[in-house]
Design a protein around this motif. Structure first.
Motif, PDB file in Angstrom:
ATOM      1  N   LEU A   6       3.397  -1.908  -3.251  1.00  0.00           N
ATOM      2  CA  LEU A   6       2.103  -1.561  -3.841  1.00  0.00           C
ATOM      3  C   LEU A   6       2.246  -1.005  -5.252  1.00  0.00           C
ATOM      4  CD1 LEU A   6       0.502   0.056  -0.686  1.00  0.00           C
ATOM      5  CD2 LEU A   6      -0.385  -1.969  -1.867  1.00  0.00           C
ATOM      6  N   ILE A   7       3.391  -0.353  -5.530  1.00  0.00           N
ATOM      7  CA  ILE A   7       3.602   0.226  -6.857  1.00  0.00           C
ATOM      8  C   ILE A   7       3.954  -0.845  -7.891  1.00  0.00           C
ATOM      9  CG2 ILE A   7       5.017   1.805  -8.230  1.00  0.00           C
ATOM     10  CD1 ILE A   7       3.079   3.218  -6.330  1.00  0.00           C
ATOM     11  N   PHE A   8       4.869  -1.765  -7.549  1.00  0.00           N
ATOM     12  CA  PHE A   8       5.352  -2.676  -8.595  1.00  0.00           C
ATOM     13  C   PHE A   8       4.594  -3.997  -8.663  1.00  0.00           C
ATOM     14  CE2 PHE A   8       8.000  -4.680  -5.265  1.00  0.00           C
ATOM     15  CZ  PHE A   8       7.950  -6.023  -5.644  1.00  0.00           C
ATOM     16  N   ARG A   9       3.845  -4.344  -7.611  1.00  0.00           N
ATOM     17  CA  ARG A   9       3.166  -5.639  -7.584  1.00  0.00           C
ATOM     18  C   ARG A   9       2.207  -5.780  -8.773  1.00  0.00           C
ATOM     19  NH1 ARG A   9      -0.173  -8.189  -2.412  1.00  0.00           N
ATOM     20  NH2 ARG A   9      -0.596 -10.243  -3.355  1.00  0.00           N
ATOM     21  N   ILE A  67      -0.759   6.690  -8.446  1.00  0.00           N
ATOM     22  CA  ILE A  67       0.679   6.724  -8.735  1.00  0.00           C
ATOM     23  C   ILE A  67       1.086   5.479  -9.507  1.00  0.00           C
ATOM     24  CG2 ILE A  67       2.978   6.678  -7.677  1.00  0.00           C
ATOM     25  CD1 ILE A  67       1.726   8.312  -5.343  1.00  0.00           C
ATOM     26  N   ARG A  68       0.562   4.331  -9.084  1.00  0.00           N
ATOM     27  CA  ARG A  68       0.867   3.082  -9.780  1.00  0.00           C
ATOM     28  C   ARG A  68       0.390   3.137 -11.227  1.00  0.00           C
ATOM     29  NH1 ARG A  68      -1.362  -1.663 -11.332  1.00  0.00           N
ATOM     30  NH2 ARG A  68      -0.105  -3.583 -11.067  1.00  0.00           N
ATOM     31  N   ALA A  69      -0.785   3.690 -11.465  1.00  0.00           N
ATOM     32  CA  ALA A  69      -1.295   3.794 -12.830  1.00  0.00           C
ATOM     33  C   ALA A  69      -0.372   4.649 -13.699  1.00  0.00           C
ATOM     34  CB  ALA A  69      -2.708   4.377 -12.814  1.00  0.00           C
ATOM     35  N   GLN A  70       0.166   5.724 -13.133  1.00  0.00           N
ATOM     36  CA  GLN A  70       1.121   6.550 -13.872  1.00  0.00           C
ATOM     37  C   GLN A  70       2.399   5.766 -14.157  1.00  0.00           C
ATOM     38  OE1 GLN A  70       2.088  10.287 -11.990  1.00  0.00           O
ATOM     39  NE2 GLN A  70       3.678  10.776 -13.500  1.00  0.00           N
ATOM     40  N   TYR A  71       2.838   4.984 -13.168  1.00  0.00           N
ATOM     41  CA  TYR A  71       4.035   4.156 -13.350  1.00  0.00           C
ATOM     42  C   TYR A  71       3.838   3.155 -14.485  1.00  0.00           C
ATOM     43  CZ  TYR A  71       7.907   1.035 -11.988  1.00  0.00           C
ATOM     44  OH  TYR A  71       9.042   0.270 -11.975  1.00  0.00           O
TER      45      TYR A  71
END
Length: 316
Positions: free
Chosen positions: A131-134, A16-20
């Motif tokens: 975990l997403i924005f760090r 999900i983070r990679a998509q973000y």
């Protein structure tokens, strides 16, 4: 929680983070969020309780169709924790791409209480967002301190209400940004709201501020989504995507329609000259203390419902 469940969730969050990072926004469906939040410490009982947390919200200070509370938290990655910050007034200006009748006003919101901040689902949402924005690099906003190790998260619990006399507007300000680095919006529930209400539109930064959602240039529209199911969540790089929303419409026009949300505004601390500079303390809240462990991307497991001590003073 076993190691396999947690590791699977961390792998999924990494995707999900990679998509973000790639798309500068990501929408995560509620059923997926439930699974991930349980791996991050949310209990079934608290997932049910958080659906009702908006029922006792007080009247918003400036919008007649809204009820609200807010609270401030610090993402303290140096100590692997998030902790509750002391109360501060709130301000958002036209300089930050927020143009409304109350732009630049200092607003006083009533504070969220332990019924929300001690809920393990809310604490798991803080972990998820961290975990997403760090470590994500974004366009810098003026007058924010990008050398600071701390991040400030202002959490809003909001209920938007439409009645026969009053139209509920999730974004009365039209096209706007939230004056932060990373915005996350999570749906808690609705009553009597039509299936096509409250659509979120994402706009190129060239779109003019305060433009109504239905008057924006379609050539500058870069995406849209709708929060429909419990825990549907959108995360946006706020200084790279503007957004707008359509109103809340009632199925039965004779009765109120409601939409309940959690909004997580996250940014670096401000510098002198910023409108929020007098209201940007990093001191821990003395009356409503709370601190939770933040997992690292390489961590193998967290303790479900784990909390950590608030360090003395807690200011940096």
């Amino acid at each position: 929680m076993n190691d396999s469940t947690f590791n699977d969730a961390m792998s999924e969050i990494t995707e999900i983070r990679a998509q973000y990072v790639r798309e500068r926004s990501v929408f995560v469906e509620g059923a997926r969020m439930v699974r991930l939040l349980k791996a991050l410490g949310a209990t079934d009982a608290d997932l049910e309780k958080i659906k009702l947390v908006s029922d006792d919200l007080p009247q918003d200070p400036t919008l007649p169709f809204r009820k609200s509370r807010n609270g401030r938290f610090c993402f303290d990655f140096e100590n692997s924790r998030a902790y509750r910050l002391e109360f501060q007034p709130f301000a958002l200006s036209a300089e930050e791409d927020f143009v409304r009748h109350d732009s630049g006003q200092t607003r006083i919101f009533e504070e969220i209480g332990d019924d929300l901040q001690m809920n393990t689902a809310l604490q798991a949402l803080l972990r998820f967002k961290s975990l997403i924005f760090r470590g994500v690099t974004t366009a810098h906003r003026p007058k924010l301190d990008y050398d600071s190790p701390s991040w400030i998260c202002t959490l809003f619990n909001l209920r938007t209400i439409s009645t026969p006399e009053l139209q509920g507007e999730p974004a009365l300000e039209g096209v706007h940004s939230d004056g932060v680095d990373h915005t996350m919006t999570t749906f808690l529930g609705s009553e009597n709201m039509t299936a096509d209400s409250a659509v979120t539109f994402l706009h190129d930064m060239r779109e003019r501020n305060a433009t109504r959602w239905n008057q924006a240039d379609p050539k500058l529209l870069v995406g849209q989504c709708r929060h429909r199911h419990f825990l549907d969540t959108l995360i946006v790089v706020d200084h790279e995507r503007k957004h707008s929303l359509s109103p809340v419409e009632a199925v039965d026009k004779r009765l109120p329609a409601t939409r309940d949300m959690l909004i997580f505004f996250t940014r670096k601390p401000v510098l002198a000259g910023h409108i929020s500079h007098p209201y940007d303390s990093l001191k821990a809240h003395e009356r409503l203390p709370m601190a939770v462990e933040l997992p690292s991307p390489t961590q193998k497991r967290i303790r479900a419902g784990a909390d950590v001590p608030v360090l003395e003073g807690a200011a940096r």
